[in-house]
Each structure stands twice: as structure tokens, then as C-alpha cells.
Design an enzyme around this catalytic site. Structure first.
Site, PDB file in Angstrom:
ATOM      1  N   LYS A 217       5.865  -0.571  32.854  1.00  0.00           N
ATOM      2  CA  LYS A 217       5.567  -0.556  34.292  1.00  0.00           C
ATOM      3  C   LYS A 217       4.694   0.650  34.622  1.00  0.00           C
ATOM      4  CE  LYS A 217       9.965   1.822  35.052  1.00  0.00           C
ATOM      5  NZ  LYS A 217      11.383   1.636  35.360  1.00  0.00           N
TER       6      LYS A 217
ATOM      7  N   ARG B 221      21.483   0.222  43.233  1.00  0.00           N
ATOM      8  CA  ARG B 221      20.070   0.067  43.622  1.00  0.00           C
ATOM      9  C   ARG B 221      19.797  -1.420  43.819  1.00  0.00           C
ATOM     10  NH1 ARG B 221      15.367   2.483  39.753  1.00  0.00           N
ATOM     11  NH2 ARG B 221      16.249   0.951  38.322  1.00  0.00           N
TER      12      ARG B 221
ATOM     13  N   HIS C 255      22.109  -1.367  34.599  1.00  0.00           N
ATOM     14  CA  HIS C 255      21.314  -0.144  34.435  1.00  0.00           C
ATOM     15  C   HIS C 255      22.197   1.060  34.725  1.00  0.00           C
ATOM     16  CE1 HIS C 255      17.638   2.114  34.075  1.00  0.00           C
ATOM     17  NE2 HIS C 255      17.566   2.467  35.336  1.00  0.00           N
TER      18      HIS C 255
ATOM     19  N   MET D 275      -8.059  20.620  44.976  1.00  0.00           N
ATOM     20  CA  MET D 275      -8.072  19.164  44.810  1.00  0.00           C
ATOM     21  C   MET D 275      -8.764  18.747  43.508  1.00  0.00           C
ATOM     22  SD  MET D 275      -9.482  16.209  47.382  1.00  0.00           S
ATOM     23  CE  MET D 275      -8.611  16.840  48.797  1.00  0.00           C
TER      24      MET D 275
HETATM   25  C1  PLP Z   1      12.124   2.087  34.248  1.00  0.00           C
HETATM   26  C2  PLP Z   1      13.338   1.390  33.777  1.00  0.00           C
HETATM   27  C3  PLP Z   1      13.800   1.547  32.460  1.00  0.00           C
HETATM   28  C4  PLP Z   1      13.197   2.546  31.495  1.00  0.00           C
HETATM   29  O1  PLP Z   1      13.846   3.793  31.686  1.00  0.00           O
HETATM   30  P1  PLP Z   1      13.495   5.061  30.801  1.00  0.00           P
HETATM   31  O2  PLP Z   1      14.438   6.096  31.277  1.00  0.00           O
HETATM   32  O3  PLP Z   1      12.068   5.396  31.084  1.00  0.00           O
HETATM   33  O4  PLP Z   1      13.692   4.680  29.388  1.00  0.00           O
HETATM   34  C5  PLP Z   1      14.870   0.784  32.036  1.00  0.00           C
HETATM   35  N1  PLP Z   1      15.473  -0.083  32.887  1.00  0.00           N
HETATM   36  C6  PLP Z   1      15.086  -0.237  34.160  1.00  0.00           C
HETATM   37  C7  PLP Z   1      15.804  -1.164  35.051  1.00  0.00           C
HETATM   38  C8  PLP Z   1      14.026   0.509  34.661  1.00  0.00           C
HETATM   39  O5  PLP Z   1      13.655   0.374  35.939  1.00  0.00           O
END
Ligand code: PLP
Length: 371
Positions: free
Chosen positions: A39, A135, A164, A311
Site C-alpha cells: 500500500k 479500527r 490485526h 521547502m
Molecule cells: C499496513 C498493514 C499491515 C503491514 O504492517 P507492518 O507493520 O508494516 O508490517 C498489515 N496489516 C494491515 C491490516 C495493515 O493495514
């Protein structure tokens, strides 16, 4: 643009380092699979290039935050499965399906929008339960109701259950165990409701580096780019930073002791000596909060930022060390034996390395070292 970049400022991405980091984590968590999280344009490193390197190094999935990010990968010819980490607006379902992304689902409204758009095809989905991040995800009070409804909906296949962790980057944090226990409860509930034992994935980078249980996969972000997830985990693994932020001195001069420098005159030369001007600034992602608080590498040595970051420009005091226009200057990364890390910037300004690397702006061209 009508030609190649004229300014020497660039972010150099070492795809060999990405491959090294993926392989290191893959070996640690096998047989669990690596979902390479790309991402935010691969955390500022370039999503397409990082995806290819990660897949070649053993990642089996990619993960993105936006439908648009998945579309970009498909346009580039990336064929691997791509997990969409959050539900997009319901209007996005047609494009999500057209791009062949695997959606995350946690509301029945979105599940029904998907079924409606799928026109009879069965859509594999990854169902996300909230076990303590608060979240997105099915809230604990609704696990039973939503899972039961999903079990009864035709047109959707629950291919995975996931959650998560909120505090995996703080080793030993009690919430980690509590979340894992709640996740086990969700899995039991899903089995009881006839959803079987779908794939399960929980961990992020911090969990991959610190836990010994990885279920069937880990969603690997920051560690793949070679940054530790937190200062506490700075030495948790032999990660290789993938990004160098590099430029060349644009202008150099000797100044007299007492010369006040840059906006606000917050720094004054302590002696006669050399002052270099670099063509990079806060519009490129160098936080203004680094003014007078961070070093830059020139000639293989650390030299302090002098005065306020502008800047488009940053001033560096090299003191007795002569410096000339064209000399290489490294803001993040190695030069000779010296190194400045994204984590060091993050600690200095009170943020995390994630914000540092994703903050390197679109004005900075990315260049790639071959693997
Ligand atoms: C961004 C994200 C990750 C990756 O997390 P890191 O700490 O960069 O490894 C994993 N799961 C979800 C849901 C995320 O949004």
C-alpha cells in the site's frame, strides 16, 4: 515532464534488500505465507517494483489499502493474488471485481454489494474480525450474527479469517495475547457455524519478528522495506534498509564564525568553516522538525543540518571538511561506513519510520538498483 530529472535528488531503492528481507521473514514463518504489503506505493518505494521483487523472493500474496492500488498492479501485469485490506465504498465493487482483487469483508452491506455485483459468480473473501484494534473488522458483539449471516449467503466463499494486532511492536504487551485468544474464539465460532477452517492470518512485521505462531500467513510491510517496526525492535532481525535518500551538494561556500543561517537565523556558525546547500527540503519529505537536529552524510561522515529546513533546500555544516558542488550527500542510508536510518529520523521527530518513508514526496524520483 519533458526529459529526465534535472535535480540530483532521488530515492534509490535496493530491490535486493527487499528480496533479502522477504526471504528472511519467509524462512522464519514458514510454512505460513508472506503477504507483501505494498500500500501507499510500496511505503514510498514503488509498489510495482517492490511487488515483483517480493514475489520473486517467495511472497505469495500482495496486499493494498485501495482498489486503485490494486488496479495499478494489474495494469503493470502483476498476476498474483491481491488482498484489499479494508472495505472500499460500495460503489467500488465493480472495479474491485474487474481487477480480480480479493476483498476483505466485515459488514453485511458490503458483502451484499459484492454478491450483487458478482452476477452469480462465487467471490472468495477474507473476513476480518476486530479482536482489539477497534479500527475496522466485525466488532466482538457482532461476530456471531455476521458470521452466521455470511455462512448463509450464497455467492461468497469465506476463504480466510483474519485480524490485526494493535501493539505487536511493543514486545510482551498484554493485549497481544488477549487478541490472539479472541481470534481463536472467532475461529471456533466460524467452525461451529459451518464455515470450516479457512486460512487464518494475523501478524504484521512486528508479529512476524517476535511471535512464534504465524497461523497461515503474515502481512509483511515495514520490515520488508528494511525498517524495524519500532525502536524497541531495532535489533530484532538482520533487516536491510531498502531506501537511500540521496542528493548532491548544489552550492558550497566558506562562512565566517558568527554567520547566521536560514529562515529565522536559528543556527550560527561556531567557527569559520564550510557550509553546503542541498537541493531537497520539507516538500520532499525532510521534516522541518529535523532543523538543527539531524546529521547528513557527506564525504562518508556525519555533518549536522544547520538552521531551518526549507521547502526545497537544506543547509549542512561540514566545518573544517571542504565541500564542493556535486559532492554526494545522503540523508537516509549508508555512505561509506556511516549510516542514517529512517528510524533515527522517526525517533528524532517523535514518529515512526512508516511515516518517514511514506512521506518522501512524489517530487523525488525513485531509482532502482538491480537485484
Ligand atoms: C499496513 C498493514 C499491515 C503491514 O504492517 P507492518 O507493520 O508494516 O508490517 C498489515 N496489516 C494491515 C491490516 C495493515 O493495514
Amino acid at each position: 515532464m519533458t526529459g529526465p530529472p534535472l535535480r540530483p535528488t532521488r530515492a534509490e531503492v535496493d530491490l535486493g534488500a527487499v528480496a533479502h528481507n522477504v526471504a528472511l521473514v519467509r524462512d522464519r514463518i514458514a510454512p505460513a505465507e508472506v503477504f507483501a504489503v505494498v500500500k501507499a506505493d510500496g511505503y514510498g518505494h514503488g509498489a510495482v517494483e517492490v511487488s515483483r521483487a517480493a514475489l520473486d523472493a517467495g511472497a505469495t500474496w500482495l496486499a493494498v489499502a485501495l482498489v486503485e492500488e490494486g488496479e495499478e498492479l494489474r495494469r503493470a501485469g502483476v498476476a498474483a493474488p491481491i488482498l484489499l485490506l479494508t472495505e472500499p465504498p460500495p460503489d467500488a465493487v465493480d472495479r474491485l471485481l474487474a481487477a480480480g482483487l480479493t476483498p476483505t469483508v466485515y459488514t453485511l452491506e458490503f458483502a451484499d454489494a459484492l454478491r450483487g455485483a458478482a452476477g452469480g459468480r462465487t467471490v472468495p473473501v477474507h473476513v476480518k474480525a476486530d479482536t482489539g484494534m477497534a479500527r475496522v473488522g466485525i466488532p466482538p458483539e457482532e461476530w456471531g450474527e455476521v458470521l452466521r449471516a455470511l455462512a448463509g449467503r450464497s455467492g461468497l466463499e469465506v476463504a480466510a479469517l483474519w485480524t490485526h494486532l494493535a501493539c505487536a511492536d511493543a514486545p510482551g504487551h498484554p493485549s497481544v495475547r488477549a487478541q490472539l485468544e479472541r481470534f481463536e474464539a472467532v475461529r471456533r465460532l466460524a467452525a461451529d457455524l459451518g464455515l470450516g477452517r479457512p486460512m487464518a492470518h494475523v501478524g504484521n512485521s512486528a508479529a512476524a519478528l517476535t511471535l512464534d505462531r504465524h497461523f497461515d500467513g503474515v502481512r509483511l510491510g515495514i520490515a520488508m522495506y528494511g525498517c524495524p517496526p519500532s525502536e524497541a525492535l531495532a535489533r530484532a532481525a538482520d533487516l536491510r534498509p531498502a531506501l537511500r535518500l540521496v542528493t548532491e551538494v548544489a552550492f558550497a561556500k566558506r562562512v565566517a564564525a558568527g554567520t547566521a543561517v536560514s529562515y529565522g537565523h536559528t543556527w550560527t556558525a561556531p567557527a569559520d568553516g564550510w557550509l553546503a546547500t542541498l537541493p531537497v527540503g520539507y516538500a520532499d519529505g525532510v521534516p522541518r522538525l529535523l532543523s538543527n537536529r539531524m546529521d547528513v552524510l557527506v564525504g562518508g561522515r556525519r555533518h549536522p543540518i544547520a538552521g531551518n529546513v526549507c521547502m526545497d533546500q537544506v543547509l549542512v555544516w561540514t566545518g573544517d571538511a571542504p565541500v564542493a558542488a556535486g559532492d554526494e550527500a545522503v540523508l537516509i542510508g549508508r555512505q561509506g561506513d556511516a549510516e542514517v536510518t529512517a528510524q533515527e529520523w522517526a525517533t528524532t521527530v517523535g514518529t515512526i519510520s512508516y511515516e518517514v518513508v511514506t512521506g518522501i514526496g512524489p517530487r523525488v524520483p525513485r531509482s532502482y538498483l538491480p537485484r
